[in-house]
Design an enzyme around this catalytic site. Structure first.
Site, short mmCIF file in Angstrom:
data_model
loop_
_atom_site.label_atom_id
_atom_site.label_comp_id
_atom_site.label_asym_id
_atom_site.label_seq_id
_atom_site.Cartn_x
_atom_site.Cartn_y
_atom_site.Cartn_z
N LYS A 9 0.88 -1.17 0.00
CA LYS A 9 0.00 0.00 0.00
C LYS A 9 0.91 1.21 0.00
O LYS A 9 1.66 1.43 0.94
CB LYS A 9 -0.91 -0.04 1.21
CG LYS A 9 -1.90 -1.20 1.17
CD LYS A 9 -2.89 -1.14 2.32
CE LYS A 9 -3.90 -2.27 2.19
NZ LYS A 9 -4.88 -2.25 3.31
N THR A 10 0.82 2.01 -1.02
CA THR A 10 1.92 2.91 -1.32
C THR A 10 1.45 4.15 -2.03
O THR A 10 0.26 4.34 -2.26
CB THR A 10 2.94 2.14 -2.19
OG1 THR A 10 4.09 2.95 -2.39
CG2 THR A 10 2.34 1.79 -3.55
N THR A 11 2.39 4.99 -2.39
CA THR A 11 2.13 6.15 -3.25
C THR A 11 3.21 6.22 -4.31
O THR A 11 4.40 6.23 -3.99
CB THR A 11 2.14 7.45 -2.44
OG1 THR A 11 1.22 7.36 -1.36
CG2 THR A 11 1.77 8.63 -3.32
#
EC number: 3.4.25.1
Length: 208
Positions: A9-11
């Site tokens: 879960k990231t950007t």
């Protein structure tokens, strides 16, 4: 966590400016609500002047990255020249769409690169939908990051300004998103250029 896929879960962020593509991504991977790795590379080099950012299931993303590398190598061996960014994006789109009804790959991709037609940035979702963009964000922090990009992106940004904007967008997402953090990897791709750098967050940036 043995036997479980780690969910990243990231950007991630991509920006096209001038003759360059700037890709940026945070450096943390999570499994559920647990931080599995504090520093993870989420920008994967595919060819000499093509890279891909990943968000989603890490195992799925690694499979797609290997397929992308295979396609690029095969193209170069058979035709004697590098694959176009758009051609590689189309191939990945077809692969994701083909597996949709069987065992879909849970990924969002930004494919950025430079070829004879200039710089390109493609967004590919888990359905295989494909679009070329001037700027884009993916992952759990993307709503915040995209808001920063929408507000501050200009087509006449300098390369240094584009790098700072990419860092700012990921940083802003990190403040709001508990699943992104630790720092930002940045890759710049352009004419005869592939440069990687990392900027770690200061405590004041990641403090709640």
């Amino acid at each position: 966590m043995s036997g479980k896929k780690i969910v990243s879960k990231t950007t991630t962020v991509g920006i096209v400016v001038g003759d360059y593509v700037v890709l940026a991504a945070d450096k943390r991977a999570t499994a559920g609500s647990l931080v599995a790795h504090k520093r993870v590379k989420k920008i994967i080099r595919i060819d000499d002047y093509i890279a891909m950012t990943i968000s989603g299931l890490v195992a799925d993303a690694e499979i797609i990255a290997e397929q992308a590398r295979f396609i690029a190598r095969k193209y170069k061996l058979e035709l004697g020249r590098p694959i176009k960014v758009s051609a590689l994006a189309s191939n990945l789109s077809i692969i994701l769409n083909a597996y949709l009804r069987m065992s879909p790959y849970i990924v969002q991709l930004l494919l950025g690169g430079y070829d004879d037609n200039g710089p390109h940035l493609f967004y590919i979702d888990l359905f295989g939908s494909l679009s070329e963009e001037k700027y884009m964000a993916t992952g759990s922090g993307s709503p915040t990051a995209f808001g920063v990009l929408e507000e501050e992106y200009r087509s006449d940004l300098s390369l240094d300004e584009a790098k700072e904007l990419a860092f700012k967008a990921v940083s802003a997402a990190t403040k709001r998103d508990g699943f992104s953090g630790e720092g930002v990897d940045i890759v710049v791709i352009g004419p005869n250029t592939y440069v990687e750098e990392t900027k770690l967050f200061k405590r004041s940036i990641i403090a709640k």
